[in-house]
Motif scaffolding. Structure first.
Motif, PDB file in Angstrom:
ATOM      1  N   GLY A  20      28.021 119.649  49.347  1.00  0.00           N
ATOM      2  CA  GLY A  20      27.838 118.996  48.055  1.00  0.00           C
ATOM      3  C   GLY A  20      26.589 118.148  47.959  1.00  0.00           C
ATOM      4  N   MET A  21      25.799 118.140  49.036  1.00  0.00           N
ATOM      5  CA  MET A  21      24.563 117.347  49.028  1.00  0.00           C
ATOM      6  C   MET A  21      23.328 118.224  48.928  1.00  0.00           C
ATOM      7  SD  MET A  21      25.442 114.531  51.981  1.00  0.00           S
ATOM      8  CE  MET A  21      27.120 113.919  52.161  1.00  0.00           C
ATOM      9  N   GLN A  22      23.541 119.508  48.807  1.00  0.00           N
ATOM     10  CA  GLN A  22      22.402 120.425  48.793  1.00  0.00           C
ATOM     11  C   GLN A  22      22.199 121.061  47.429  1.00  0.00           C
ATOM     12  OE1 GLN A  22      23.805 122.697  52.223  1.00  0.00           O
ATOM     13  NE2 GLN A  22      22.209 121.779  53.490  1.00  0.00           N
ATOM     14  N   ASN A  23      22.750 120.390  46.407  1.00  0.00           N
ATOM     15  CA  ASN A  23      22.519 120.863  45.043  1.00  0.00           C
ATOM     16  C   ASN A  23      21.410 120.047  44.386  1.00  0.00           C
ATOM     17  OD1 ASN A  23      23.743 118.511  43.544  1.00  0.00           O
ATOM     18  ND2 ASN A  23      25.554 119.185  44.671  1.00  0.00           N
ATOM     19  N   GLU A  24      20.896 120.577  43.332  1.00  0.00           N
ATOM     20  CA  GLU A  24      19.740 119.957  42.671  1.00  0.00           C
ATOM     21  C   GLU A  24      20.035 118.546  42.161  1.00  0.00           C
ATOM     22  OE1 GLU A  24      16.703 120.876  38.918  1.00  0.00           O
ATOM     23  OE2 GLU A  24      18.107 122.414  39.622  1.00  0.00           O
ATOM     24  N   GLN A  25      21.237 118.328  41.656  1.00  0.00           N
ATOM     25  CA  GLN A  25      21.573 117.018  41.108  1.00  0.00           C
ATOM     26  C   GLN A  25      21.542 115.939  42.188  1.00  0.00           C
ATOM     27  OE1 GLN A  25      25.372 116.855  39.145  1.00  0.00           O
ATOM     28  NE2 GLN A  25      25.164 114.702  38.565  1.00  0.00           N
ATOM     29  N   HIS A  30      18.337 111.861  46.236  1.00  0.00           N
ATOM     30  CA  HIS A  30      18.525 111.718  47.674  1.00  0.00           C
ATOM     31  C   HIS A  30      17.632 112.691  48.442  1.00  0.00           C
ATOM     32  CE1 HIS A  30      22.249 110.109  45.936  1.00  0.00           C
ATOM     33  NE2 HIS A  30      22.394 109.399  47.041  1.00  0.00           N
ATOM     34  N   GLU A  31      17.322 112.313  49.667  1.00  0.00           N
ATOM     35  CA  GLU A  31      16.581 113.195  50.567  1.00  0.00           C
ATOM     36  C   GLU A  31      17.388 113.341  51.852  1.00  0.00           C
ATOM     37  OE1 GLU A  31      12.553 113.108  53.328  1.00  0.00           O
ATOM     38  OE2 GLU A  31      12.588 111.951  51.460  1.00  0.00           O
ATOM     39  N   LEU A  32      17.627 114.577  52.283  1.00  0.00           N
ATOM     40  CA  LEU A  32      18.375 114.818  53.510  1.00  0.00           C
ATOM     41  C   LEU A  32      17.424 114.905  54.699  1.00  0.00           C
ATOM     42  CD1 LEU A  32      21.064 117.495  52.526  1.00  0.00           C
ATOM     43  CD2 LEU A  32      21.429 115.088  53.088  1.00  0.00           C
ATOM     44  N   VAL A  33      17.765 114.186  55.763  1.00  0.00           N
ATOM     45  CA  VAL A  33      17.007 114.217  57.011  1.00  0.00           C
ATOM     46  C   VAL A  33      17.967 114.696  58.098  1.00  0.00           C
ATOM     47  CG1 VAL A  33      15.695 112.874  58.693  1.00  0.00           C
ATOM     48  CG2 VAL A  33      15.563 112.289  56.254  1.00  0.00           C
TER      49      VAL A  33
END
Length: 247
Positions: A20-25, A30-33
């Motif tokens: 659920g953190m890899q969608n455009e919204q 947010h930025e994933l590291v």
């Protein structure tokens, strides 16, 4: 507006959380590291990330920290991906190589050695993947993450640390929790919980998408890994942190 940087573990077990953190919204704000567990806590301390999926053993090292989600990485019984591997039974192990990617698992291993197994082998820190080749004779190794699935096919003896913890305490084990060093707003926590929860209804689909053959990921996501931090799982975390003070 500056994006909130979220540090997550790059192992297969986080795929449902990150779904659920890899969608455009979500990625608009947010930025994933992605990194391995031992680096995430350091990134949080250095301000490289604002929120991190931090190994439980690192919690006491923060002057101030906040668990900011109802989700994390835990196991009620056997976890399958955090194991001690050897060619001889526990009582004959003389040396253990510690996975360089681990913190909580190494701390858990030390507790089990002294409090449950009653063994005192020499512990050796490692720096690269070469340590797995040293699992021979009376030398064992702690291997975590996806590489543990590969090692399960090679080693004669496999001691699952979460299962051993359950045998020792009767409680689940919590490997990692989402942590920030500053309070996050209730609105953000609600949004973040929703992002974590999004993948829980798609575990089979997420498993199938990985095209991974070393282990049955459907079984792994549904039966080995526990994602919701229930009251009993938090009791396990509390017990671990109590024992950690001794070591």
């Amino acid at each position: 507006m500056e994006k909130i940087k979220v540090g997550a573990v790059s192992y297969l077990n986080t795929k449902p959380l990150l779904y659920g953190m890899q969608n455009e919204q979500f990625l608009q704000t947010h930025e994933l590291v992605l990194d391995y567990p031992a680096h995430i806590g350091e990134a949080l301390k250095q301000g490289i990330v604002d929120v991190g999926l931090v190994p439980a053993a690192l919690l006491p090292s923060f002057e101030q920290s906040f668990i900011v989600s109802d989700y994390g990485i835990a196991a009620d019984f056997d976890v399958a991906s955090v194991c001690l591997f050897s060619e001889v039974p526990l009582e004959k192990v003389e040396t253990i190589y510690l996975d360089y990617q681990s913190r909580s698992s190494a701390a858990l291993l030390k507790i089990l050695m002294r409090e449950f197994w009653g063994i005192q082998p020499a512990l050796v820190e490692t720096k690269d993947e070469g340590f797995r080749t040293k699992i021979t004779g009376t030398a064992a190794a702690l291997v975590i993450g996806d590489r543990a699935f590969e090692q399960r096919r090679l080693s004669t003896y496999v001691y699952d640390l979460a299962a051993e913890w359950r045998g020792f305490t009767g409680l689940p084990f919590v490997f990692a929790v989402w942590v920030s060093l500053q309070p996050m707003s209730p609105e953000w926590i609600e949004q973040f919980n929703a992002a974590n929860a999004a993948g829980m209804n798609y575990l089979e689909e997420i498993a199938e998408a990985q095209k991974y053959s070393a282990f049955n990921l459907r079984t792994y996501f549904q039966h080995h890994i526990a994602y919701r931090l229930t009251e009993e799982r938090l009791k396990g975390l509390e017990r671990f942190l109590e024992l950690l003070k001794v070591y």
